[in-house]
Design an enzyme around this catalytic site. Sequence first.
Site, PDB file in Angstrom:
ATOM      1  N   ASP A   1       5.675  -5.332   9.166  1.00 60.94           N
ATOM      2  CA  ASP A   1       6.835  -4.920   9.965  1.00 60.94           C
ATOM      3  C   ASP A   1       6.937  -5.728  11.255  1.00 60.94           C
ATOM      4  O   ASP A   1       8.028  -6.128  11.671  1.00 60.94           O
ATOM      5  CB  ASP A   1       6.741  -3.418  10.303  1.00 60.94           C
ATOM      6  CG  ASP A   1       7.092  -2.542   9.108  1.00 60.94           C
ATOM      7  OD1 ASP A   1       7.678  -3.063   8.132  1.00 60.94           O
ATOM      8  OD2 ASP A   1       6.784  -1.338   9.158  1.00 60.94           O
TER       9      ASP A   1
ATOM     10  N   THR B   1      -0.753   7.670  -0.722  1.00 64.00           N
ATOM     11  CA  THR B   1      -2.067   7.624  -1.388  1.00 64.00           C
ATOM     12  C   THR B   1      -2.954   6.510  -0.847  1.00 64.00           C
ATOM     13  O   THR B   1      -4.161   6.501  -1.108  1.00 64.00           O
ATOM     14  CB  THR B   1      -1.893   7.386  -2.896  1.00 64.00           C
ATOM     15  OG1 THR B   1      -1.332   6.069  -3.078  1.00 64.00           O
ATOM     16  CG2 THR B   1      -0.956   8.402  -3.522  1.00 64.00           C
TER      17      THR B   1
ATOM     18  N   ASP C   1       1.620  -2.147  11.996  1.00 60.82           N
ATOM     19  CA  ASP C   1       1.929  -2.634  10.639  1.00 60.82           C
ATOM     20  C   ASP C   1       2.264  -4.125  10.723  1.00 60.82           C
ATOM     21  O   ASP C   1       3.294  -4.515  11.277  1.00 60.82           O
ATOM     22  CB  ASP C   1       3.106  -1.845  10.058  1.00 60.82           C
ATOM     23  CG  ASP C   1       3.342  -2.209   8.599  1.00 60.82           C
ATOM     24  OD1 ASP C   1       3.288  -1.307   7.749  1.00 60.82           O
ATOM     25  OD2 ASP C   1       3.567  -3.410   8.303  1.00 60.82           O
TER      26      ASP C   1
ATOM     27  N   ARG D   1       0.848  -1.181   0.000  1.00 57.31           N
ATOM     28  CA  ARG D   1       0.000   0.000   0.000  1.00 57.31           C
ATOM     29  C   ARG D   1       0.887   1.235   0.000  1.00 57.31           C
ATOM     30  O   ARG D   1       1.737   1.385   0.874  1.00 57.31           O
ATOM     31  CB  ARG D   1      -0.857  -0.049   1.267  1.00 57.31           C
ATOM     32  CG  ARG D   1      -2.022   0.854   1.262  1.00 57.31           C
ATOM     33  CD  ARG D   1      -2.860   0.593   2.471  1.00 57.31           C
ATOM     34  NE  ARG D   1      -2.211   1.031   3.708  1.00 57.31           N
ATOM     35  CZ  ARG D   1      -2.878   1.354   4.806  1.00 57.31           C
ATOM     36  NH1 ARG D   1      -4.192   1.240   4.826  1.00 57.31           N
ATOM     37  NH2 ARG D   1      -2.254   1.756   5.873  1.00 57.31           N
TER      38      ARG D   1
HETATM   39  O1  LIG Z   1      -6.637  -2.657   3.179  1.00 57.91           O
HETATM   40  P1  LIG Z   1      -5.462  -1.797   2.814  1.00 57.91           P
HETATM   41  O2  LIG Z   1      -5.690  -0.344   3.107  1.00 57.91           O
HETATM   42  O3  LIG Z   1      -5.000  -2.047   1.422  1.00 57.91           O
HETATM   43  O4  LIG Z   1      -4.280  -2.188   3.817  1.00 57.91           O
HETATM   44  C1  LIG Z   1      -3.985  -3.501   4.116  1.00 57.91           C
HETATM   45  C2  LIG Z   1      -2.659  -3.899   3.548  1.00 57.91           C
HETATM   46  O5  LIG Z   1      -1.606  -3.198   4.213  1.00 57.91           O
HETATM   47  C3  LIG Z   1      -0.657  -4.134   4.680  1.00 57.91           C
HETATM   48  O6  LIG Z   1       0.318  -4.391   3.729  1.00 57.91           O
HETATM   49  P2  LIG Z   1       1.522  -3.357   3.452  1.00 57.91           P
HETATM   50  O7  LIG Z   1       1.146  -2.388   2.398  1.00 57.91           O
HETATM   51  O8  LIG Z   1       1.969  -2.772   4.756  1.00 57.91           O
HETATM   52  O9  LIG Z   1       2.621  -4.292   2.831  1.00 57.91           O
HETATM   53  P3  LIG Z   1       3.574  -5.341   3.595  1.00 57.91           P
HETATM   54  O10 LIG Z   1       2.699  -6.525   3.962  1.00 57.91           O
HETATM   55  O11 LIG Z   1       4.614  -5.662   2.598  1.00 57.91           O
HETATM   56  O12 LIG Z   1       4.117  -4.667   4.816  1.00 57.91           O
HETATM   57  C4  LIG Z   1      -1.497  -5.349   4.950  1.00 57.91           C
HETATM   58  O13 LIG Z   1      -0.743  -6.533   5.055  1.00 57.91           O
HETATM   59  C5  LIG Z   1      -2.428  -5.368   3.785  1.00 57.91           C
HETATM   60  O14 LIG Z   1      -1.914  -5.994   2.637  1.00 57.91           O
HETATM   61  O1  LIG Z   2      -3.454  -1.123  10.474  1.00 52.32           O
HETATM   62  C1  LIG Z   2      -2.941  -1.495   9.405  1.00 52.32           C
HETATM   63  C2  LIG Z   2      -3.388  -1.051   8.157  1.00 52.32           C
HETATM   64  C3  LIG Z   2      -2.778  -1.514   7.042  1.00 52.32           C
HETATM   65  N1  LIG Z   2      -1.744  -2.377   7.145  1.00 52.32           N
HETATM   66  C4  LIG Z   2      -1.299  -2.813   8.335  1.00 52.32           C
HETATM   67  O2  LIG Z   2      -0.367  -3.625   8.408  1.00 52.32           O
HETATM   68  N2  LIG Z   2      -1.904  -2.348   9.452  1.00 52.32           N
HETATM   69 MG   LIG Z   3       3.250  -3.377   5.961  1.00 53.62          MG
END
Ligand SMILES: O=P(O)(O)OC[C@H]1O[C@H](OP(=O)(O)OP(=O)(O)O)[C@H](O)[C@@H]1O
Ligand SMILES: O=c1cc[nH]c(=O)[nH]1
Ligand SMILES: [Mg+2]
Length: 208
Positions: free
Chosen positions: A202, A107, A199, A103
Site C-alpha cells: 500500500d 487467516t 503495509d 496474505r
Molecule cells: O510473511 P507474511 O505474513 O506472509 O507477510 C508478508 C507479506 O505481506 C505483504 O504482502 P501483502 O499480502 O500485503 O500483498 P501486497 O504486496 O499485494 O500488498 C508483504 O509484501 C509480504 O508478501
Molecule cells: O508489517 C507487515 C506485515 C505484512 N505485510 C506488510 O506489508 N507489512
Molecule cells: Mg500489502
Amino acid sequence: MAVHVIDHPLIQHKLSIIRDVNTGAKEFRELLEEVSMLMAYEFTRNFPLEEVEVETPVATANCKVVSGKKVAIIPILRAGLGMVGGILKLIPTAKVGHIGVYRDPETLQPIEYYCKLPPDLSERELILLDPMLATGGSAVAGIQFLKQRGATQIRMVNLIAAPEGIENVQAKHPDVDIYVAAVDDRLNSHGYIIPGLGDAGDRLFGTK
Ligand SMILES: O=P(O)(O)OC[C@H]1O[C@H](OP(=O)(O)OP(=O)(O)O)[C@H](O)[C@@H]1O
Ligand SMILES: O=c1cc[nH]c(=O)[nH]1
Ligand SMILES: [Mg+2]
C-alpha cells in the site's frame, strides 16, 4: 542456513525514512529502490570470480570477473516489485520472474494468484524479493513454488523481518540464506511487523 543482517549506515539511514509514516509513496519507492541496490552489493559478496586477461591501452592486466553466473530475481507481488529496479542496476543481465502471493487479512494464509518464471530455474541462482517477512507464510510459499519448478539455489532478500518469519522460513527451508536490513521486535495480533513500516504494498503503490 544463515541470516545476514546488512546494517550499513546508509541502509539504516534510508530505512529510518522509509519507516516514517509521513514518507509518501514517491519517496518510499525511491528509497526502497536505493536500499535494494545497496543490499545487492552485500548479497552478491560471495559470488564466485574467475580470472581474465584484459588488454588496457598499455599492457595486459590480470583481472577478475563474476564467473558466468546465471541469476534470476523473483519479486513476490506486489511489494517485491519495489526492489527489482535497484537490483537490476547492479545485475543488469538477471532474468526476472514473478510470483503473485497475497496474505489473506483474516487467516494470514498466503493466497497464490500468479507465477511466471524463467524456464531454466535449476541452473540459476535465484534471489527472492519481498520487503516484508512477517509470519513467513508468503516467503515459504514462494520458495516452495521455486523448488517445485527445479530451483536448488535460492536466497531471500527482505527489508524488514520479524523473528517469527525468520524462524518459519528456516524451519521449512533451512537451505535458504536470508538477507535483511533489520530484524524487528515482533508481530502484532494482525500479523503486522512491530515497529515495521505498515503495509509495504500500500505504501509503495499509494493504495489502502
Ligand atoms: O510473511 P507474511 O505474513 O506472509 O507477510 C508478508 C507479506 O505481506 C505483504 O504482502 P501483502 O499480502 O500485503 O500483498 P501486497 O504486496 O499485494 O500488498 C508483504 O509484501 C509480504 O508478501
Ligand atoms: O508489517 C507487515 C506485515 C505484512 N505485510 C506488510 O506489508 N507489512
Ligand atoms: Mg500489502
